[in-house]
Design an enzyme around this catalytic site. Structure first.
Site, PDB file in Angstrom:
ATOM      1  N   GLU A 147      29.243  33.295  42.786  1.00 16.67           N
ATOM      2  CA  GLU A 147      30.648  32.955  42.986  1.00 16.67           C
ATOM      3  C   GLU A 147      30.820  32.140  44.255  1.00 16.67           C
ATOM      4  O   GLU A 147      29.923  32.092  45.104  1.00 16.67           O
ATOM      5  CB  GLU A 147      31.541  34.210  42.956  1.00 16.67           C
ATOM      6  CG  GLU A 147      31.276  35.242  43.987  1.00 16.67           C
ATOM      7  CD  GLU A 147      32.149  36.508  43.826  1.00 16.67           C
ATOM      8  OE1 GLU A 147      32.339  37.016  42.712  1.00 16.67           O
ATOM      9  OE2 GLU A 147      32.634  36.982  44.865  1.00 16.67           O
TER      10      GLU A 147
ATOM     11  N   LYS B 195      30.115  44.380  38.085  1.00 14.29           N
ATOM     12  CA  LYS B 195      30.980  43.324  38.603  1.00 14.29           C
ATOM     13  C   LYS B 195      31.216  42.247  37.547  1.00 14.29           C
ATOM     14  O   LYS B 195      32.301  41.679  37.481  1.00 14.29           O
ATOM     15  CB  LYS B 195      30.358  42.715  39.857  1.00 14.29           C
ATOM     16  CG  LYS B 195      30.367  43.635  41.064  1.00 14.29           C
ATOM     17  CD  LYS B 195      29.954  42.875  42.311  1.00 14.29           C
ATOM     18  CE  LYS B 195      29.494  43.778  43.424  1.00 14.29           C
ATOM     19  NZ  LYS B 195      30.515  44.661  43.952  1.00 14.29           N
TER      20      LYS B 195
ATOM     21  N   ARG C 106      38.053  55.528  41.553  1.00 19.96           N
ATOM     22  CA  ARG C 106      38.005  56.855  42.171  1.00 19.96           C
ATOM     23  C   ARG C 106      39.004  56.888  43.319  1.00 19.96           C
ATOM     24  O   ARG C 106      39.577  55.864  43.678  1.00 19.96           O
ATOM     25  CB  ARG C 106      36.614  57.087  42.753  1.00 19.96           C
ATOM     26  CG  ARG C 106      36.209  55.918  43.653  1.00 19.96           C
ATOM     27  CD  ARG C 106      34.993  56.166  44.489  1.00 19.96           C
ATOM     28  NE  ARG C 106      34.359  54.948  44.910  1.00 19.96           N
ATOM     29  CZ  ARG C 106      34.722  54.188  45.930  1.00 19.96           C
ATOM     30  NH1 ARG C 106      35.758  54.536  46.668  1.00 19.96           N
ATOM     31  NH2 ARG C 106      34.084  53.067  46.239  1.00 19.96           N
TER      32      ARG C 106
ATOM     33  N   HIS D  19      29.382  44.389  55.512  1.00 22.42           N
ATOM     34  CA  HIS D  19      30.176  44.605  54.293  1.00 22.42           C
ATOM     35  C   HIS D  19      30.624  46.052  54.120  1.00 22.42           C
ATOM     36  O   HIS D  19      31.031  46.454  53.039  1.00 22.42           O
ATOM     37  CB  HIS D  19      29.429  44.139  53.035  1.00 22.42           C
ATOM     38  CG  HIS D  19      28.981  42.708  53.117  1.00 22.42           C
ATOM     39  ND1 HIS D  19      29.858  41.667  53.259  1.00 22.42           N
ATOM     40  CD2 HIS D  19      27.742  42.166  53.090  1.00 22.42           C
ATOM     41  CE1 HIS D  19      29.184  40.531  53.325  1.00 22.42           C
ATOM     42  NE2 HIS D  19      27.893  40.806  53.229  1.00 22.42           N
TER      43      HIS D  19
HETATM   44  P1  ADP Z   1      30.090  45.699  47.205  1.00 21.89           P
HETATM   45  O1  ADP Z   1      30.480  46.335  45.904  1.00 21.89           O
HETATM   46  O2  ADP Z   1      28.609  45.557  47.379  1.00 21.89           O
HETATM   47  O3  ADP Z   1      30.771  46.329  48.399  1.00 21.89           O
HETATM   48  P2  ADP Z   1      32.065  43.554  47.078  1.00 21.89           P
HETATM   49  O4  ADP Z   1      32.157  42.588  45.963  1.00 21.89           O
HETATM   50  O5  ADP Z   1      33.109  44.614  47.142  1.00 21.89           O
HETATM   51  O6  ADP Z   1      30.589  44.190  47.115  1.00 21.89           O
HETATM   52  O7  ADP Z   1      32.063  42.762  48.443  1.00 21.89           O
HETATM   53  C1  ADP Z   1      31.846  43.414  49.652  1.00 21.89           C
HETATM   54  C2  ADP Z   1      32.338  42.552  50.787  1.00 21.89           C
HETATM   55  O8  ADP Z   1      31.630  41.300  50.801  1.00 21.89           O
HETATM   56  C3  ADP Z   1      33.809  42.168  50.706  1.00 21.89           C
HETATM   57  O9  ADP Z   1      34.669  43.131  51.259  1.00 21.89           O
HETATM   58  C4  ADP Z   1      33.791  40.896  51.508  1.00 21.89           C
HETATM   59  O10 ADP Z   1      33.726  41.255  52.876  1.00 21.89           O
HETATM   60  C5  ADP Z   1      32.470  40.234  51.146  1.00 21.89           C
HETATM   61  N1  ADP Z   1      32.593  39.291  49.990  1.00 21.89           N
HETATM   62  C6  ADP Z   1      32.484  39.598  48.680  1.00 21.89           C
HETATM   63  N2  ADP Z   1      32.648  38.512  47.902  1.00 21.89           N
HETATM   64  C7  ADP Z   1      32.865  37.476  48.721  1.00 21.89           C
HETATM   65  C8  ADP Z   1      33.109  36.058  48.521  1.00 21.89           C
HETATM   66  N3  ADP Z   1      33.137  35.502  47.304  1.00 21.89           N
HETATM   67  N4  ADP Z   1      33.294  35.285  49.605  1.00 21.89           N
HETATM   68  C9  ADP Z   1      33.244  35.819  50.863  1.00 21.89           C
HETATM   69  N5  ADP Z   1      33.007  37.126  51.118  1.00 21.89           N
HETATM   70  C10 ADP Z   1      32.821  37.952  50.070  1.00 21.89           C
END
Ligand code: ADP
Length: 502
Positions: free
Chosen positions: A200, A116, A292, A235
């Site tokens: 973040e 990330k 992917r 999530h």
């Molecule tokens: P992972 O790779 O573990 O799935 P992501 O970065 O894709 O993590 O985030 C997964 C989920 O977490 C997102 O779809 C959202 O629902 C929530 N999320 C991620 N970052 C944030 C943020 N900065 N603020 C609020 N919710 C977030």
């Protein structure tokens, strides 16, 4: 074009790739573990090769073995599906080094988007908006607090190597930082063997909107528009749709251009997805890129009319994309429900067993991408997703009605499934109004699940209930089903009827 492709996966996605191969006149080779010897993908492929014991580490994750098998059967390319080896840079590289084609992006692009933090650095350099925060791992809680002060609480700690929502912690005030950082680091170390954590801003009430991109090896990179995946539990996505009610033509264009820019900055080709958070003001932030094919790709296929898996194969073989951005004209609305072997009435506990009865929905606008059949053993070795039910209709309203109708037709006996949960969502007024965001389901779940089945429904009872449902299905319907009233033949109602018969 390739003559033979090996599919390094199982379940519904293996079948999806086999179908693409068959339509293209390409021979398909399945691989399987001991647990999957009788699985549908093994039977449907033109050839099947045994690769090891049930645990993934001894079969579907054995990249070396899979490459050896591919060479042995004379396959020219390997499709990794999703999960397993699909986003492992080393595997993409090893396939290439073995003189075979990896059906996906180049290994370098997987690496660039792999963590990330590296993806955030690349995005910032390419002028892609990211959630405010760091692009480097944190050294300590003091540094984290200093950064959090700049953009205000709450903030989110995230594992650089993260996935599946692991290693994420919300911090609501400076006093919580120290403990949260420790926990996030520990969780990240355990899950990914890497304790790098960054911070973040925690966006309140956003939607999860992602852009499907598709590019060839000749410099064309297109946006196939958005999917919305805001119905999430822990999530994890449960329902996806295309388009999104929250995306205006302006946001669509801007998000599409941004996703294309991010993909190009990574030297990307083939199919990929840029995930964004879209806030209540219509501002969007890049989260990460999935390098992917995704579980939810069918909703994009249905609204764009573009067969993503076939194009993955064509692009990997060096073909040029014959369409331009202006040719991407979406039509109607598509919704996908993930049908998992989890019991919603029981905290989504994974359920195991043998599929004893299966009735699949069909009719106008219904697509079933499944990996099960009567007799399939559902165990705990692999992901609990049994199938995806996807519908397409002219409008969102019609798509919701169609999904509801299709779910009513679906009967799975032998394991618990998420079917009834999806029925409840399709009946929910907020969902129907499109009033969803990423925390919506967690808030709504309890009231959605309030209608409980009778406690003593047994396996035998369920099979009898399935037979009753079958008989009902053949009988003429007395009145039109309205989704605003209780569904007439869902499992819970059937269980009730059964009680009455006793
Ligand atoms: P992972 O790779 O573990 O799935 P992501 O970065 O894709 O993590 O985030 C997964 C989920 O977490 C997102 O779809 C959202 O629902 C929530 N999320 C991620 N970052 C944030 C943020 N900065 N603020 C609020 N919710 C977030």
């Amino acid at each position: 074009m390739f003559k033979k492709i090996l599919i390094a996966n199982r379940g519904e996605i293996a079948l999806r790739v086999i179908r693409a191969c068959r339509e293209m006149g390409i021979a398909s080779v399945a691989v399987y573990s001991d647990a999957d010897a009788k699985a549908p993908h093994v039977r449907e492929a033109d050839e099947a090769m045994h690769i090891g014991a049930p645990p993934s580490a001894e079969s579907y994750l054995r990249g070396d073995k899979i490459i050896e098998v591919a060479k042995q059967v004379g396959a020219e390319a390997i499709h990794p599906g999703y999960g397993f080896l699909s986003e492992r840079e080393w595997f993409a590289r090893a396939v290439r080094d073995a003189g075979l084609v990896f059906i996906g992006p180049p290994a370098e692009a997987i690496a660039a988007m792999g963590s990330k933090t590296s993806a955030r650095q690349l995005a910032v350099k390419a002028g892609v908006p990211v959630v405010p925060g760091t692009t480097e791992a944190l050294t300590d809680a003091n540094e984290a607090r200093a950064i959090a002060d700049q953009f205000g609480y709450p903030v989110l700690l995230k594992a650089a190597a993260g996935g599946g929502g692991k290693g994420m912690r919300v911090v609501r005030e400076p006093g919580e930082m120290e403990a949260a950082l420790d926990t996030a680091r520990r969780e990240a170390k355990n899950a990914f063997g890497d304790d790098a954590v960054y911070v973040e801003k925690y966006i309140v009430g956003p939607r999860h909107v992602e852009i499907q991109v598709l590019g060839d090896q000749h410099g064309t990179m297109l946006s196939l528009n958005e999917r919305e995946c805001s119905v999430q539990r822990r999530h994890q996505k449960m329902i996806e749709e295309a388009p999104s009610v929250a995306v205006t033509p302006e946001i669509r264009r801007a998000m599409g251009e941004t996703a294309v820019r991010a993909a190009q900055a990574a030297g990307y080709y083939n199919a990929g997805t840029c995930e964004f958070l879209l806030d209540v003001d219509g501002k969007f932030y890049f989260l990460e890129m999935n390098t992917r094919i995704q579980v939810e790709h069918p909703v994009t296929e249905l609204v764009t009319g573009i067969d993503l898996v076939q194009w993955q194969i064509r692009v990997a073989a060096g073909e040029k994309l014959p369409f331009k951005q202006a040719d991407i004209v979406p039509r109607g609305w598509a919704i996908e429900c993930r049908i998992t072997s989890e019991d919603p009435a029981n905290g989504f506990l994974p359920s195991t067993g043998r599929i004893s009865y299966l009735h699949l929905p069909s009719g106008p606008g219904v697509r079933w991408d499944g990996g099960i059949e009567v007799g399939s053993e559902v165990g705990l070795f692999y992901d609990p997703m049994l199938a995806k039910l996807i519908v397409h209709a002219p409008t969102r309203e019609a798509a919701v009605e169609r999904m509801h109708r299709a779910l009513l037709e679906l009967t799975i006996e032998g394991v618990e499934s998420s079917r009834d949960f999806h029925l409840r969502v399709m009946e929910d007024a907020e969902f129907r109004a499109g009033a969803i965001e990423i925390q919506w389901l967690e808030r709504r779940l309890e009231s959605l699940l309030q209608v409980k089945p009778p406690a003593d429904t047994t396996r035998t009872a369920a099979v009898v209930a399935a037979l009753i449902a079958d008989r009902d299905r053949q009988a003429p319907k007395r009145a039109a089903t309205s989704t605003s009233s209780a569904p007439q033949s869902d499992a819970w109602t059937r269980a009730g009827r059964l009680e009455a018969l006793r």
